[in-house]
Design an enzyme around this catalytic site. Structure first.
Site, PDB file in Angstrom:
ATOM      1  CG  LEU A  14      68.225  35.090  26.977  1.00  0.00           C
ATOM      2  CD1 LEU A  14      68.617  33.745  27.492  1.00  0.00           C
ATOM      3  CD2 LEU A  14      69.742  35.709  26.451  1.00  0.00           C
ATOM      4  CE1 TYR A 143      72.075  39.533  16.364  1.00  0.00           C
ATOM      5  CE2 TYR A 143      72.835  37.281  15.454  1.00  0.00           C
ATOM      6  CZ  TYR A 143      72.251  37.964  16.337  1.00  0.00           C
ATOM      7  OH  TYR A 143      72.185  37.428  17.779  1.00  0.00           O
TER       8      TYR A 143
HETATM    9  C1  AKB Z   1      70.106  33.847  15.148  1.00  0.00           C
HETATM   10  O1  AKB Z   1      70.261  32.956  14.403  1.00  0.00           O
HETATM   11  O2  AKB Z   1      70.187  35.087  14.386  1.00  0.00           O
HETATM   12  C2  AKB Z   1      70.483  33.583  16.307  1.00  0.00           C
HETATM   13  C3  AKB Z   1      72.056  33.673  16.759  1.00  0.00           C
HETATM   14  C4  AKB Z   1      72.837  32.500  16.393  1.00  0.00           C
HETATM   15  O3  AKB Z   1      72.565  34.715  17.186  1.00  0.00           O
HETATM   16  N1  AKB Z   1      69.920  32.655  17.094  1.00  0.00           N
END
Ligand code: AKB
Length: 321
Positions: A14, A143
């Site tokens: 990005l 994440y």
């Molecule tokens: C990922 O696949 O980790 C990223 C997201 C969807 O945040 N592209």
């Protein structure tokens, strides 16, 4: 306009494209690209570039003193697949990096902060289809957990410390100018490169794994629109749902095949399947549409055409479709 804009994590998928767009708006010398690593991309030769590890507070403070940015785009993070492989680093970079930026916004009186969230904030008990802005959120990846915690802290810093922070929950981002890294949605970029080169793609997700996706021109538009909207229009200070399109590997493959008839997809599912299975199929972005006028321009077919036409010259081909 003479204000300075700082982009942290500028060399990612990005950031590379955002720096290019921001430099068109604010001027090359006013957009400071920074990253822990260097990139050969042409865009970084046109204006200031600084090496920055966002976990290094002293270096970060020195940069803020030097450029006095009025806006900071903080994009540095480990994405889903990489954060699962390096969970401690994922948590530290994603959370401490954000705290360093939010605290700096208070200390240096930075006008506006942009921080990306993700559809990864949702989890297995989230409604899978047309996922609303507010619902059960039980992310089960490092994440996703870090993004959900980050959202809560963005809202906290807005309410308690007056930081004008704005955020979007990006779906998978697809573009031809820069490469993604470490995500679960990355297959949807490499499939186009494979279609033009080997005409074969081995997919790490199963054929029917539907995920929300967004074409890069729409992602850039959303990012700039939310940052340029008047503050009173930004009613959600955690992060906005954002939708473009949704498709599965077999659907994108069929669409590519309509342009490249001998293209073939095969499947070799790996650990990323479990991550994809915990995320929604599609997103409801009513709030973004109502609050600051969001509307995407691309669907799967128009994105595929644009991707293939623009990638073809890189492989010595020209496609007229
Ligand atoms: C990922 O696949 O980790 C990223 C997201 C969807 O945040 N592209």
């Amino acid at each position: 306009m003479s204000e300075n804009i700082l982009v942290i994590g500028a060399c990612g998928q990005l950031g590379t494209e955002l720096v290019e767009e921001l430099r068109k708006i604010y001027g090359d010398s006013h957009v400071i690209a920074s990253d822990i690593r260097q990139s050969d991309d042409e865009v970084f030769k046109n204006g200031p570039f600084e090496t920055l590890d966002i976990l290094d507070k002293n270096n970060f403070s020195a940069l803020l003193q030097k450029y006095k940015p009025s806006q900071v785009y903080h994009l540095a993070a480990l994405l889903s697949a990489t954060a699962e492989a390096k969970p401690k680093l994922g948590w530290t970079l994603n959370m401490d990096g954000l705290f360093n930026v939010l605290d700096a916004a208070v200390d240096f009186k930075i006008g506006k902060i942009y921080w990306p969230s993700s559809i990864a904030v949702f989890g297995p008990n989230t409604p899978m289809n047309d996922t609303p802005q507010n619902c059960v959120m039980d992310p089960n990846t490092v994440y996703g957990i870090s993004k959900l915690a980050g959202e809560r802290y963005c809202e906290y810093y807005f309410q308690k410390r007056g930081v004008d922070v704005r955020s979007l929950r990006y779906p998978g981002l697809i573009g031809y100018k820069s490469a993604p890294g470490g995500g679960t949605t990355d297959y949807a970029v490499s499939i186009y490169h494979d279609a033009l080169t080997t005409k074969k793609h081995e997919c790490f997700l199963g054929p029917q794994t539907q995920l929300p996706m967004l074409y890069m021109p729409d992602a850039l538009k959303a990012t700039l629109d939310i940052m340029h909207a008047p503050a009173e229009k930004i009613k959600i200070r955690s992060s906005y749902n954002l939708a473009g399109m949704s498709f599965s590997p077999e659907e994108i493959a069929a669409n590519i095949k309509s342009f490249i008839p001998d293209f073939e997809i095969s499947y070799k599912v790996d650990h990323r399947q479990a991550i994809a299975d915990s995320w929604p199929n599609s997103i409801n972005d009513t709030e973004a549409r109502n609050d600051w006028g969001w509307a995407p321009s691309y669907d799967l077919n128009s994105m595929s055409k644009d991707m293939l036409v623009n990638l073809a010259p890189r492989y010595g081909q020209s496609l007229s479709i």
